[in-house]
Write a protein that holds these residues in place. Structure first.
Motif, PDB file in Angstrom:
ATOM      1  N   LYS B  81       0.831  -1.205   0.000  1.00 16.23           N
ATOM      2  CA  LYS B  81       0.000   0.000   0.000  1.00 16.23           C
ATOM      3  C   LYS B  81       0.866   1.255   0.000  1.00 16.23           C
ATOM      4  N   GLU B  82       1.921   1.217   0.806  1.00 12.52           N
ATOM      5  CA  GLU B  82       2.830   2.353   0.874  1.00 12.52           C
ATOM      6  C   GLU B  82       3.569   2.540  -0.459  1.00 12.52           C
ATOM      7  N   ARG B  85       1.221   4.493  -2.669  1.00  6.10           N
ATOM      8  CA  ARG B  85       1.121   5.878  -2.183  1.00  6.10           C
ATOM      9  C   ARG B  85       2.407   6.648  -2.494  1.00  6.10           C
ATOM     10  N   GLN B 147      -4.609  -5.124   4.294  1.00  6.20           N
ATOM     11  CA  GLN B 147      -4.489  -3.667   4.384  1.00  6.20           C
ATOM     12  C   GLN B 147      -5.485  -2.956   3.480  1.00  6.20           C
ATOM     13  N   MET B 148      -6.114  -3.728   2.623  1.00  2.58           N
ATOM     14  CA  MET B 148      -7.072  -3.119   1.696  1.00  2.58           C
ATOM     15  C   MET B 148      -8.384  -3.901   1.759  1.00  2.58           C
ATOM     16  N   ASP B 190      -7.886   6.857  -1.358  1.00  2.00           N
ATOM     17  CA  ASP B 190      -8.933   6.484  -0.413  1.00  2.00           C
ATOM     18  C   ASP B 190      -9.593   5.161  -0.802  1.00  2.00           C
ATOM     19  N   ASP B 193      -8.225   2.339   1.148  1.00  2.00           N
ATOM     20  CA  ASP B 193      -8.328   2.295   2.610  1.00  2.00           C
ATOM     21  C   ASP B 193      -9.416   1.329   3.043  1.00  2.00           C
TER      22      ASP B 193
END
Lengths: 205, 205
Positions: B81-82, B85, B147-148, B190, B193
């Motif tokens: 995820k990071e 991002r 995480q998602m 978003d 998330d």
DNA sequence: TGAATTCTGTAGCGTTCGATCTAAAATAAT
DNA sequence: ATTATTTTAGATCGAACGCTACAGAATTCA
């Protein structure tokens, strides 16, 4: 006083739009332009001043006839959420039907000529802002009408939609595939849907 | 047998990348190229065959040193995820620091040259697919790691992220404003998330 | 009608384009 | 050393570039 113009100014500028749209600013020659506009080179310089000034005029013509026409037409229904959805759907359909892959003159200009020409850059930025304002107006209208989440951020989402639109245009010129283009748009449209009520039970809603 | 090359091939191709990157394919002349590559025109044709072949080589060089380097670096952490991002954040930072507004050579090419050149179009499409594959891998890894959202559509969202990336690049060349660029990206992030737990109560989670 | 003004076609300005040719220079194999 | 092969610099190719000069045609004023 003086001799009257012999050519149709409206047809001429449309011819210029077609040229710049199909080939881009740099790759379009003044001779190409004059031929497609149905005028001679001298008339082109007499009427428009030169290649660059003609390009600015062509941009304005394109913005009026393409972008603003679409916005006015779709916004007239009073169905803000549908206006946004239809806007993006129309871009996809037009992109898939566009066999020459001309894309959008404004987007092409935003990437190609705007960074090298501050004045044209401001003009293009203004047109892009009009599109973003269309998104924002309809987000706010949709929220007021209860069709969109109450906490939707109209600034961020309208900007996001503008970005998605630009990305859509770029992708359509290199990979014009329906599944791909609709995949780009769908998550953005989902942002405007009402959140599903968790654990809906039978009985009263 | 034969005379040896006198110029540094690696420096030369980097010079070609800089030229095409800053000015675009059409606006870059063979003389510009030769000068920035530190070679003569004859050597350019001898070593690369011509302007178009040199452009293909420059694209490959750029993809290796820019896109693939970034993907490899960000994906090495094992934080999917990071990685996504950080990828988009890095593009924003680089766009804001890019005073020449050169943007991304791949994106510029996708809009400018790919539609007019089928072979280069396929090459560019391949590079874009590598970026999309990066997004998809990390979405699936993030989903697996919890995480998602479990129901996230990795195909649609990875395609969406590619579209957002392209839109970001276009917008950055015309309106390089931090608030704007972050507004484009935020709603897309978003999407990845976890959904907020409705009506969290005190006591056990 | 005469003067003033504007548009149009042609021709050409100087420059630059991508690409090529030539001949000298440099190296490797013989 | 000779031969073969390749790279180099420089000049140059025909074509196209954006743009302009100029003369004639067309029009409105006086």
């Amino acid at each position: 006083m003086g001799r009257l113009k012999e050519f149709d100014e409206s047809k001429a500028i449309d011819g210029a739009v077609d040229c710049f749209w199909a080939r881009g600013y740099e790759a379009t020659s003044v001779r190409d332009l004059a031929e497609h506009m149905g005028i001679g080179g001298a008339s082109l310089y007499n009427a428009y001043g030169g290649k660059r000034a003609l390009f600015v005029a062509a941009l304005a013509r394109y913005a009026d006839r393409s972008m603003r026409e679409r916005i006015a037409r779709l916004e007239g229904d009073g169905r803000p959420k549908e206006a946004i959805r239809a806007f993006l759907a129309e871009i996809i359909e037009r992109s898939l039907a566009d066999r020459d892959r001309k894309g959008c003159l404004l987007v092409n200009s935003a990437l190609d000529v705007a960074p090298h020409d501050a004045e044209i850059g401001k003009v293009v930025a203004g047109y892009l802002d009009e599109i973003r304002a269309f998104f924002r107006r309809n987000i706010e209208a949709g929220r007021s009408a209860g069709q969109m989440p109450r906490n939707i951020d109209s600034d961020a989402v309208s900007t996001h939609l503008l970005g998605v639109l630009l990305g859509l245009r770029v992708l359509a010129r290199t990979m014009p595939d329906r599944v791909l283009l609709e995949g780009v748009v769908r998550p953005a449209l989902d942002l405007m849907d009402m959140p599903v009520k968790p654990r809906a039970r039978r009985g009263r809603p």
